[in-house]
Motif scaffolding. Sequence first.
Motif, mmCIF file in Angstrom:
data_model
loop_
_atom_site.group_PDB
_atom_site.id
_atom_site.type_symbol
_atom_site.label_atom_id
_atom_site.label_comp_id
_atom_site.label_asym_id
_atom_site.label_seq_id
_atom_site.Cartn_x
_atom_site.Cartn_y
_atom_site.Cartn_z
ATOM 1 N N GLY A 386 0.819 -1.197 0.000
ATOM 2 C CA GLY A 386 0.000 0.000 0.000
ATOM 3 C C GLY A 386 0.859 1.256 0.000
ATOM 4 N N HIS A 387 0.221 2.401 0.183
ATOM 5 C CA HIS A 387 0.927 3.688 0.103
ATOM 6 C C HIS A 387 1.297 4.229 1.482
ATOM 7 C CE1 HIS A 387 0.342 4.296 -4.234
ATOM 8 N NE2 HIS A 387 -0.813 3.666 -4.061
ATOM 9 N N GLY A 388 1.362 3.368 2.484
ATOM 10 C CA GLY A 388 1.818 3.785 3.805
ATOM 11 C C GLY A 388 3.325 3.934 3.856
ATOM 12 N N TRP A 389 3.838 4.079 5.079
ATOM 13 C CA TRP A 389 5.274 4.333 5.226
ATOM 14 C C TRP A 389 6.111 3.146 4.764
ATOM 15 C CZ3 TRP A 389 8.155 1.078 8.221
ATOM 16 C CH2 TRP A 389 7.466 0.272 9.134
ATOM 17 N N ALA A 390 5.613 1.904 4.981
ATOM 18 C CA ALA A 390 6.391 0.729 4.580
ATOM 19 C C ALA A 390 6.523 0.654 3.057
ATOM 20 C CB ALA A 390 5.741 -0.541 5.113
ATOM 21 N N GLY A 391 5.400 0.857 2.348
ATOM 22 C CA GLY A 391 5.450 0.851 0.899
ATOM 23 C C GLY A 391 6.283 1.989 0.350
ATOM 24 N N THR A 392 6.244 3.142 1.023
ATOM 25 C CA THR A 392 7.030 4.297 0.570
ATOM 26 C C THR A 392 8.520 4.030 0.693
ATOM 27 O OG1 THR A 392 5.266 5.843 1.163
ATOM 28 C CG2 THR A 392 7.502 6.731 1.001
ATOM 29 N N ILE A 393 8.933 3.487 1.837
ATOM 30 C CA ILE A 393 10.358 3.212 2.044
ATOM 31 C C ILE A 393 10.850 2.148 1.064
ATOM 32 C CG2 ILE A 393 12.042 2.255 3.658
ATOM 33 C CD1 ILE A 393 10.454 3.558 5.918
ATOM 34 N N LEU A 394 10.071 1.076 0.931
ATOM 35 C CA LEU A 394 10.492 0.009 0.018
ATOM 36 C C LEU A 394 10.500 0.507 -1.426
ATOM 37 C CD1 LEU A 394 11.330 -2.944 -0.088
ATOM 38 C CD2 LEU A 394 8.926 -3.566 -0.386
ATOM 39 N N GLY A 395 9.542 1.343 -1.783
ATOM 40 C CA GLY A 395 9.541 1.907 -3.122
ATOM 41 C C GLY A 395 10.749 2.781 -3.375
#
Length: 580
Positions: A386-395
């Motif tokens: 998703g577009h939360g902090w985890a997805g943002t960091i991994l992206g």
Amino acid sequence: MNTAALAAMGAIVLVAVVSALVGAYGVRRRATSDFLVASRTSGTAAHAGAISGEYLSAASFLGIAGLVLKEGVDALWYPVGFTAGYLALLLFIAAPLRRSGAYTPSDFAEARLGSAYLRRVCTVFVLVLGWLYVLPQLQGAGLTIATVTGLPQWVGVVAAGVVIAVTVAFGGLRSITLVQAFQYWLKLTALALPAVIALMFFLGADRTFDRPAPPQFSAPTTVDVATDVVLQTAAPVQVSAVGTVDGVPVDGPLTWQAGAHTVQRGTTLEFDAGAPVPVVAGSPVQDAGWLTPFASGGGHGLLAVYSLILATFLGTMGLPHVLGRFYTNPDGRAARRSAVVALGMLGAFYLLVTLLGALSRLYTPQLLVSGETDAAVLLLPTGVLGHGWAGTILGGIVAAGAWSAFLSTSSGLLTSVAGVLSTDVLRGRARDIRIATLLAGSVPILLALVVTRLDFSESVALVFAVAASTFCPLLVLGVWWRGLTARGASWGIIVGGTVAVGAVTASLAGAGDGGLLGVLLHRPAVVSVPLAFLTMIVVSRATARERPADTDQVLLRLHAPERLGLSKDTPEQRPARTVD
């Protein structure tokens, strides 16, 4: 610019800064041999890492996953061929090439056959191959910037081109050797993290691809169609569209029956959760077909595969930037060891990128609609987390890995092109190498801004076809056949290269979309490679009296162990010239 875009931009900038610092550390002595052959001081592990980092390009990082997402098992020949190409290089030319003492294919041709004309022919094709190969790297940089930040693609193209040209011009091969080794491990990490996380989610979902049904949207999805596309469905699909569909302006819900539907650029499509995913025409519609070879039909699929195998297996040994890496080994044994270690590193990378391509069919199905499947690796982190902090960091990590792929491959390519320009056009001074690098970098930047983009792996496969049709025959016959003559080599390169480059040009122009002609234009190696070998052999036999008198001595130097003292290192025999 949202938080995810800022994180991705920050990661990209960080990669550029760290790469610059590593490169600055690598510049010890600033002499010609540092720029051309890294002073032949790199160890096996560092050298194998640099080889892998340089070889794993936009086609490897983005393109293969995109092709696996779109074509399924039919795309697996790409990673197999790209890896096996190094095995062919290891078996046939790695050690003899190192013992030749040359730096570029042009040097090898002149040292083996003593022809200035052949050297000029080789120089032309080094430039052609280098620029054709840099082109998809810069376009990949543009796609990455556009995908993760929303900025225009030309921003990424120009930024990557400038960074690469400046880095190579002021660092040389010694500097970028350390940078490319660092970038390999960054790329591997950027693939391993999302692969492990996505695989855990996939196993927890109890999902299988082996079913006679199309993929489905797991959540409500909006797709913006950027180019005209023909979509194919295997079952009725409910869709809400704003734009032009099947030649009719629409603004509301539609029901697509099974079959093909034309969607014009600028159209927005909205799908409900659980809706079947339409795919670009020509791709497998159902998951079961995605796992079946040649499921999309076509009477020449097997011929295209054979031609792809020929291009990828033999093209690696004809790529100038790959060849240049083996000139920088201390000796022939080190060249072989580097190739063996690189094989393992490449295999690990391609396993991960293939896995990501397969998982993208579940987590980024919207790319099957838009046709932008090269963005699969970039969008997979947010598709899973998703577009939360985890997805943002991994992206951000994945974006950094993608950016390093463009930088590492392009820097090696520009080094090869600049080396040829500086020695064959300019006077060969270190200052000339800087000028040649800036000149070499400007051409692909302009091309990337105007040429229509193919799938990255598709465009790189065309470059491999050109390499397999030119330098591969020259090197194989030059190393293993004493009967090769300069005129035979020249005609073979010209004939094979002209056929392959002509096919590449026609493919980029959109000619031959179907039928046997389309397959041969899209996959020319099955014609151009045998034609190049045959031309070299026939013309060499017809001009046997022109065979160089020192052929036996040269071949002995190529095949004799270094401890006999017969090999020579051309760049190191020249006086080291300090950079001004």
